[in-house]
Design a protein around this motif. Structure first.
Motif, PDB file in Angstrom:
ATOM      1  N   PHE A 112      10.318  35.577  30.720  1.00 39.83           N
ATOM      2  CA  PHE A 112      10.720  34.382  29.975  1.00 39.83           C
ATOM      3  C   PHE A 112      12.199  34.096  30.183  1.00 39.83           C
ATOM      4  CE2 PHE A 112      12.424  32.502  26.047  1.00 39.83           C
ATOM      5  CZ  PHE A 112      11.697  31.313  26.018  1.00 39.83           C
ATOM      6  N   ALA A 113      13.035  35.136  30.162  1.00 37.58           N
ATOM      7  CA  ALA A 113      14.466  34.958  30.381  1.00 37.58           C
ATOM      8  C   ALA A 113      14.740  34.391  31.772  1.00 37.58           C
ATOM      9  CB  ALA A 113      15.201  36.283  30.190  1.00 37.58           C
ATOM     10  N   ALA A 114      13.966  34.862  32.767  1.00 35.24           N
ATOM     11  CA  ALA A 114      14.145  34.344  34.129  1.00 35.24           C
ATOM     12  C   ALA A 114      13.799  32.858  34.198  1.00 35.24           C
ATOM     13  CB  ALA A 114      13.278  35.141  35.102  1.00 35.24           C
ATOM     14  N   LEU A 115      12.735  32.450  33.488  1.00 34.00           N
ATOM     15  CA  LEU A 115      12.371  31.030  33.466  1.00 34.00           C
ATOM     16  C   LEU A 115      13.452  30.190  32.791  1.00 34.00           C
ATOM     17  CD1 LEU A 115       8.567  31.274  32.568  1.00 34.00           C
ATOM     18  CD2 LEU A 115       9.566  30.635  34.765  1.00 34.00           C
ATOM     19  N   VAL A 116      14.012  30.700  31.688  1.00 31.78           N
ATOM     20  CA  VAL A 116      15.081  29.982  30.988  1.00 31.78           C
ATOM     21  C   VAL A 116      16.299  29.837  31.893  1.00 31.78           C
ATOM     22  CG1 VAL A 116      16.708  30.096  29.069  1.00 31.78           C
ATOM     23  CG2 VAL A 116      14.304  30.662  28.698  1.00 31.78           C
ATOM     24  N   ALA A 153      15.649  27.193  34.455  1.00 33.43           N
ATOM     25  CA  ALA A 153      15.726  25.851  33.862  1.00 33.43           C
ATOM     26  C   ALA A 153      17.172  25.423  33.648  1.00 33.43           C
ATOM     27  CB  ALA A 153      14.965  25.833  32.540  1.00 33.43           C
ATOM     28  N   LEU A 154      18.033  26.341  33.200  1.00 38.01           N
ATOM     29  CA  LEU A 154      19.445  26.017  32.982  1.00 38.01           C
ATOM     30  C   LEU A 154      20.146  25.669  34.286  1.00 38.01           C
ATOM     31  CD1 LEU A 154      20.323  28.777  30.361  1.00 38.01           C
ATOM     32  CD2 LEU A 154      20.344  26.313  29.964  1.00 38.01           C
ATOM     33  N   VAL A 155      19.817  26.390  35.361  1.00 39.37           N
ATOM     34  CA  VAL A 155      20.410  26.080  36.666  1.00 39.37           C
ATOM     35  C   VAL A 155      20.011  24.688  37.120  1.00 39.37           C
ATOM     36  CG1 VAL A 155      20.405  26.704  39.098  1.00 39.37           C
ATOM     37  CG2 VAL A 155      20.616  28.485  37.374  1.00 39.37           C
ATOM     38  N   LEU A 156      18.727  24.357  36.955  1.00 39.54           N
ATOM     39  CA  LEU A 156      18.251  23.017  37.349  1.00 39.54           C
ATOM     40  C   LEU A 156      18.943  21.928  36.531  1.00 39.54           C
ATOM     41  CD1 LEU A 156      14.421  23.648  37.853  1.00 39.54           C
ATOM     42  CD2 LEU A 156      16.145  23.204  39.614  1.00 39.54           C
ATOM     43  N   ILE A 157      19.080  22.152  35.211  1.00 37.94           N
ATOM     44  CA  ILE A 157      19.749  21.160  34.362  1.00 37.94           C
ATOM     45  C   ILE A 157      21.191  20.969  34.816  1.00 37.94           C
ATOM     46  CG2 ILE A 157      20.554  20.696  32.018  1.00 37.94           C
ATOM     47  CD1 ILE A 157      18.064  22.160  31.004  1.00 37.94           C
ATOM     48  N   ASN A 158      21.870  22.075  35.143  1.00 41.71           N
ATOM     49  CA  ASN A 158      23.255  21.987  35.596  1.00 41.71           C
ATOM     50  C   ASN A 158      23.358  21.202  36.896  1.00 41.71           C
ATOM     51  OD1 ASN A 158      25.942  24.503  35.758  1.00 41.71           O
ATOM     52  ND2 ASN A 158      26.002  22.311  35.927  1.00 41.71           N
ATOM     53  N   LEU A 159      22.418  21.419  37.815  1.00 37.49           N
ATOM     54  CA  LEU A 159      22.433  20.708  39.088  1.00 37.49           C
ATOM     55  C   LEU A 159      22.145  19.228  38.913  1.00 37.49           C
ATOM     56  CD1 LEU A 159      20.565  23.289  41.381  1.00 37.49           C
ATOM     57  CD2 LEU A 159      23.014  22.766  41.364  1.00 37.49           C
ATOM     58  N   TRP A 174      27.238  30.625  31.687  1.00 37.15           N
ATOM     59  CA  TRP A 174      27.524  31.170  30.359  1.00 37.15           C
ATOM     60  C   TRP A 174      26.265  31.342  29.501  1.00 37.15           C
ATOM     61  CZ3 TRP A 174      31.701  33.712  29.882  1.00 37.15           C
ATOM     62  CH2 TRP A 174      32.868  33.351  30.576  1.00 37.15           C
ATOM     63  N   PRO A 175      25.441  30.297  29.327  1.00 39.83           N
ATOM     64  CA  PRO A 175      24.202  30.533  28.558  1.00 39.83           C
ATOM     65  C   PRO A 175      23.252  31.500  29.254  1.00 39.83           C
ATOM     66  CG  PRO A 175      24.204  28.318  29.501  1.00 39.83           C
ATOM     67  CD  PRO A 175      25.586  28.861  29.683  1.00 39.83           C
ATOM     68  N   ILE A 176      23.250  31.507  30.604  1.00 32.63           N
ATOM     69  CA  ILE A 176      22.398  32.456  31.328  1.00 32.63           C
ATOM     70  C   ILE A 176      22.836  33.890  31.030  1.00 32.63           C
ATOM     71  CG2 ILE A 176      21.827  33.349  33.625  1.00 32.63           C
ATOM     72  CD1 ILE A 176      21.793  30.470  34.616  1.00 32.63           C
ATOM     73  N   LEU A 177      24.154  34.110  30.998  1.00 30.12           N
ATOM     74  CA  LEU A 177      24.664  35.440  30.672  1.00 30.12           C
ATOM     75  C   LEU A 177      24.262  35.858  29.261  1.00 30.12           C
ATOM     76  CD1 LEU A 177      26.371  37.946  31.256  1.00 30.12           C
ATOM     77  CD2 LEU A 177      28.400  36.650  30.569  1.00 30.12           C
ATOM     78  N   GLY A 178      24.317  34.901  28.310  1.00 29.31           N
ATOM     79  CA  GLY A 178      23.913  35.222  26.942  1.00 29.31           C
ATOM     80  C   GLY A 178      22.447  35.607  26.854  1.00 29.31           C
ATOM     81  N   VAL A 179      21.587  34.814  27.509  1.00 25.97           N
ATOM     82  CA  VAL A 179      20.148  35.115  27.504  1.00 25.97           C
ATOM     83  C   VAL A 179      19.877  36.455  28.175  1.00 25.97           C
ATOM     84  CG1 VAL A 179      17.905  34.376  28.393  1.00 25.97           C
ATOM     85  CG2 VAL A 179      19.459  32.688  27.410  1.00 25.97           C
TER      86      VAL A 179
END
Length: 304
Positions: free
Chosen positions: A209-213, A216-222, A232-237
């Motif tokens: 689940f963390a990998a999917l999140v 998704a965050l990388v795609l949103i950033n792109l 930053w949010p990826i590191l937190g997750v």
């Protein structure tokens, strides 16, 4: 002509009350009542899981089970149920799969001795298992294991691989895994080779689940463009997930030296320092403190 010995391969569960003599000295009547209540719990669970009590001695006993999985489940359920009761009496449990000599209703031999030594090395309220038990249950039970390394049990000639069952692991479950195929055979371990110790269970769903999140965050950033912020949010997750699943994702040869949660925190601090690099490796100070504390905890937790 000497009488032929009767032997069998069985799973031995050894349990003993920690600090029983001191507890009896402080409150004889209350401690005796606690011991009998605990024996009732053990007796109920041992019967439920298809085992039987073979040997009894004072505040401890030996039970054997035809199924290693059932014996391990029994040990965990007993500790969990005992942990919910009021009282100061705690039990140590050791579980081993080995060859034993059958002497009437009693069991004797090296297999029983090793189970008893594992029990004596366990923490009050804890369960230690041998390599033979781990090989049988690690792919069938959704529980966490911590590899403690090669230990030399008292009065035994050789070191043995010891695993601690993670009683406090989040999402703890007793449900067996349903696998149609036989799990792949692990390479044979050489004596003293800690690096060849088998790994824990496959990665839990929280890691996926963390990998999917993170994806998704990388795609949103792109898609949104602009500056890069997703790390930053990826590191937190990743840090939260790592702390929850540390016993399963940290290699056993590392967790045998430093607690797995400490390894996760060290990695998180190092990445924060890299992401916010200002020319000074400030993370070395908190990382050094964490490592010293982690090593200290490991040393203090070693059985005497």
């Amino acid at each position: 002509m000497s009488e032929k010995l009767t032997r069998k391969l069985t799973t031995i569960l050894a349990a003993d009350a920690a600090g029983f003599s001191q507890a009896m000295g402080a409150d004889e009547v209350g401690t005796f009542a606690e011991l009998n209540a605990a024996k009732d719990i053990f007796g109920k669970l041992i019967t439920h899981h298809g085992g039987r009590i073979a040997n009894t001695a004072g505040d401890g006993f030996i039970a054997d089970f035809p199924s290693t999985v059932e014996a391990t489940q029994c040990a965990i359920e007993a500790q969990r149920e005992l942990g919910t009761r009021d009282g100061s009496l705690k039990f140590r449990i050791g579980v081993h799969l080995g060859d034993v000599i059958v002497d009437g209703d009693d069991l004797i031999g090296e297999g029983v001795n090793l189970a008893a030594r594992l029990q004596s090395m366990a923490e009050p309220g804890g369960v230690l298992i041998s390599q033979q038990v781990y090989d049988q249950v690690h792919s069938k039970l959704t529980i966490g294991f911590e590899y403690l390394g090669e230990k030399r049990p008292r009065n035994l000639a050789e070191d043995v691989a010891v695993y601690r069952i993670a009683m406090s692991k989040p999402g703890f479950s007793f449900h067996s895994k349903t696998k149609s195929a036989v799990p792949p055979r692990e390479p044979a371990r050489q004596e003293g080779d800690v690096s060849s110790a088998p790994s824990s269970l496959p990665l839990p769903q929280s890691v996926l689940f963390a990998a999917l999140v993170a994806g998704a965050l990388v795609l949103i950033n792109l898609v949104t463009g602009g500056s890069i912020w997703a790390h930053w949010p990826i590191l937190g997750v990743a840090t939260i997930t790592g702390l929850r699943c540390a016993p399963q994702i940290i290699p056993p040869q590392i967790s045998a030296i430093i607690p797995p949660q400490t390894v996760v925190l060290v990695a998180a601090l190092a990445l924060i320092n890299i992401f916010s690099w200002g020319g000074y490796p400030w993370a070395l100070w908190p990382i050094g403190a964490l490592v010293i504390v982690g090593l200290g905890r490991k040393i203090l937790s070693q059985p005497e």
